[in-house]
Design a protein around this motif. Structure first.
Motif, mmCIF file in Angstrom:
data_model
loop_
_atom_site.group_PDB
_atom_site.id
_atom_site.type_symbol
_atom_site.label_atom_id
_atom_site.label_comp_id
_atom_site.label_asym_id
_atom_site.label_seq_id
_atom_site.Cartn_x
_atom_site.Cartn_y
_atom_site.Cartn_z
ATOM 1 N N VAL A 74 -22.962 2.222 8.811
ATOM 2 C CA VAL A 74 -24.160 1.686 9.946
ATOM 3 C C VAL A 74 -23.693 1.580 11.072
ATOM 4 N N LYS A 75 -22.410 0.902 11.444
ATOM 5 C CA LYS A 75 -21.803 0.776 12.780
ATOM 6 C C LYS A 75 -21.506 2.143 13.470
ATOM 7 N N THR A 76 -21.265 3.190 12.706
ATOM 8 C CA THR A 76 -21.223 4.627 13.286
ATOM 9 C C THR A 76 -22.733 5.031 13.678
ATOM 10 N N ASP A 77 -23.920 4.718 12.753
ATOM 11 C CA ASP A 77 -25.106 5.116 13.354
ATOM 12 C C ASP A 77 -25.407 4.421 14.539
ATOM 13 N N SER A 78 -25.189 3.088 14.853
ATOM 14 C CA SER A 78 -25.543 2.594 15.938
ATOM 15 C C SER A 78 -24.795 2.921 17.115
ATOM 16 N N THR A 79 -23.593 3.202 16.851
ATOM 17 C CA THR A 79 -22.840 4.000 17.990
ATOM 18 C C THR A 79 -23.127 5.172 18.276
ATOM 19 N N ASN A 80 -23.935 5.954 17.301
ATOM 20 C CA ASN A 80 -24.305 7.370 17.727
ATOM 21 C C ASN A 80 -25.345 7.246 18.810
ATOM 22 N N THR A 81 -26.203 6.169 18.837
ATOM 23 C CA THR A 81 -27.262 6.176 19.839
ATOM 24 C C THR A 81 -26.444 5.972 21.396
ATOM 25 N N THR A 82 -25.373 5.047 21.284
ATOM 26 C CA THR A 82 -24.698 4.837 22.446
ATOM 27 C C THR A 82 -24.017 6.359 22.755
ATOM 28 N N ASP A 83 -23.404 6.792 21.639
ATOM 29 C CA ASP A 83 -22.642 8.398 22.008
ATOM 30 C C ASP A 83 -23.567 9.187 22.496
ATOM 31 N N GLU A 84 -24.925 9.218 22.021
ATOM 32 C CA GLU A 84 -25.794 9.995 22.546
ATOM 33 C C GLU A 84 -26.209 9.916 23.970
ATOM 34 N N THR A 85 -26.354 8.614 24.347
ATOM 35 C CA THR A 85 -26.343 8.451 25.833
ATOM 36 C C THR A 85 -25.199 8.703 26.597
ATOM 37 N N THR A 86 -24.093 8.546 26.270
ATOM 38 C CA THR A 86 -22.915 8.699 27.084
ATOM 39 C C THR A 86 -22.797 10.176 27.115
ATOM 40 N N THR A 87 -23.213 11.003 25.721
ATOM 41 C CA THR A 87 -23.122 12.566 25.917
ATOM 42 C C THR A 87 -24.276 13.097 27.046
ATOM 43 N N TYR A 88 -25.138 12.582 26.896
ATOM 44 C CA TYR A 88 -26.164 13.118 27.841
ATOM 45 C C TYR A 88 -25.766 12.738 29.121
ATOM 46 N N MET A 89 -25.174 11.465 29.568
ATOM 47 C CA MET A 89 -24.466 11.302 30.915
ATOM 48 C C MET A 89 -23.536 12.368 31.179
ATOM 49 N N ALA A 90 -22.760 12.514 30.234
ATOM 50 C CA ALA A 90 -21.484 13.558 30.373
ATOM 51 C C ALA A 90 -22.222 15.023 30.629
ATOM 52 N N LEU A 91 -23.073 15.381 29.976
ATOM 53 C CA LEU A 91 -23.868 16.786 30.292
ATOM 54 C C LEU A 91 -24.625 16.606 31.805
ATOM 55 N N GLU A 92 -25.040 15.806 32.112
ATOM 56 C CA GLU A 92 -25.578 15.715 33.442
ATOM 57 C C GLU A 92 -24.538 15.725 34.541
ATOM 58 N N ASP A 93 -23.306 14.964 34.570
ATOM 59 C CA ASP A 93 -22.066 15.210 35.134
ATOM 60 C C ASP A 93 -21.711 16.565 35.025
ATOM 61 N N LEU A 94 -21.536 17.114 34.013
ATOM 62 C CA LEU A 94 -21.053 18.658 33.783
ATOM 63 C C LEU A 94 -22.175 19.755 34.607
ATOM 64 N N LEU A 95 -23.345 19.454 34.505
ATOM 65 C CA LEU A 95 -24.133 20.341 35.235
ATOM 66 C C LEU A 95 -24.113 20.066 36.745
ATOM 67 N N GLU A 96 -23.926 18.623 37.192
ATOM 68 C CA GLU A 96 -23.737 18.546 38.548
ATOM 69 C C GLU A 96 -22.305 19.501 39.187
ATOM 70 N N ARG A 97 -21.239 19.208 38.634
ATOM 71 C CA ARG A 97 -19.964 20.065 38.628
ATOM 72 C C ARG A 97 -20.288 21.364 38.670
ATOM 73 N N VAL A 98 -20.906 21.863 37.778
ATOM 74 C CA VAL A 98 -21.362 23.553 37.732
ATOM 75 C C VAL A 98 -22.123 23.752 38.896
ATOM 76 N N LYS A 99 -23.118 23.171 39.254
ATOM 77 C CA LYS A 99 -23.649 23.286 40.594
ATOM 78 C C LYS A 99 -22.861 23.296 41.825
ATOM 79 N N THR A 100 -21.846 22.352 41.797
ATOM 80 C CA THR A 100 -20.834 22.392 42.913
ATOM 81 C C THR A 100 -19.859 23.568 42.924
ATOM 82 N N LEU A 101 -19.646 24.011 41.787
ATOM 83 C CA LEU A 101 -18.594 25.075 41.658
ATOM 84 C C LEU A 101 -19.301 26.210 41.885
ATOM 85 N N GLU A 102 -20.577 26.406 41.728
ATOM 86 C CA GLU A 102 -21.342 27.509 42.228
ATOM 87 C C GLU A 102 -21.573 27.630 43.403
ATOM 88 N N ASN A 103 -21.689 26.539 44.220
ATOM 89 C CA ASN A 103 -21.534 26.325 45.827
ATOM 90 C C ASN A 103 -20.282 26.775 46.449
#
Length: 172
Positions: free
Chosen positions: A90-119
């Protein structure tokens, strides 16, 4: 609209002993085993009260004891471990939503880095093209430089030859 939230039923020692069909003294022994395993029981006044969940724990423990060759202590440990495992899920499930948010933020960060690397990559390609153009001009520059060096060497050798003339050949 108001909802009535039902209160969880609470059981006394006598009630639980009747439900489990064991003497109260035996129930106190079972309770001490559960307490040693880390389960806490609430008190109302001087009496211990048991919740529905705790009643289920006692029932599961007795069922395990009747089925197998385990001691009461082993049955208590098994039941408590199952409960703790479910709680961790149950605790893992509740942390999964936090993990999903963290994962989403990490993906956004990675996309930003990819754009920077392309430039940066496009800038480096432009620099490479410029350097290649400059390198293609190098052989022509080298030829001109060699011609200038040869001219300087001939002038230098003529000057040295002029210095070596004797003084009486000065007017010649």
């Amino acid at each position: 609209m108001l909802r009535v939230v039902p209160q969880e039923r609470k059981y006394s020692n006598a009630d639980l002993a009747k439900i489990l069909e064991v003497p109260e003294a035996t129930l106190r022994t079972y309770k001490s085993h559960f307490t040693k395993a880390g389960i806490t029981f609430n008190k109302e006044g001087k009496q211990i009260v048991y919740t529905e969940e705790q009643v289920r724990l006692f029932k599961d423990m007795l069922e395990l004891h009747r089925k197998g060759n385990q001691t009461i202590k082993e049955c208590v440990v098994t039941v408590v471990n199952k409960v703790q495992h479910v709680e961790s899920i149950v605790k893992t499930d509740s942390t999964n939503t936090t993990d999903e948010t963290t994962t989403y933020m990490a993906l956004e960060d990675l996309l930003e880095r990819v754009k920077t690397l392309e430039n940066q990559s496009s800038e480096q390609r432009e620099n490479i093209e410029f350097l290649n153009e400059e390198l293609s001009k190098m052989p022509e520059r080298d030829k001109r430089l060699m011609n200038v060096i040869r001219d300087i060497q001939t002038v230098k050798s003529e000057l040295e030859a002029a210095k070596k003339k004797k003084w009486w050949q000065f007017w010649k």
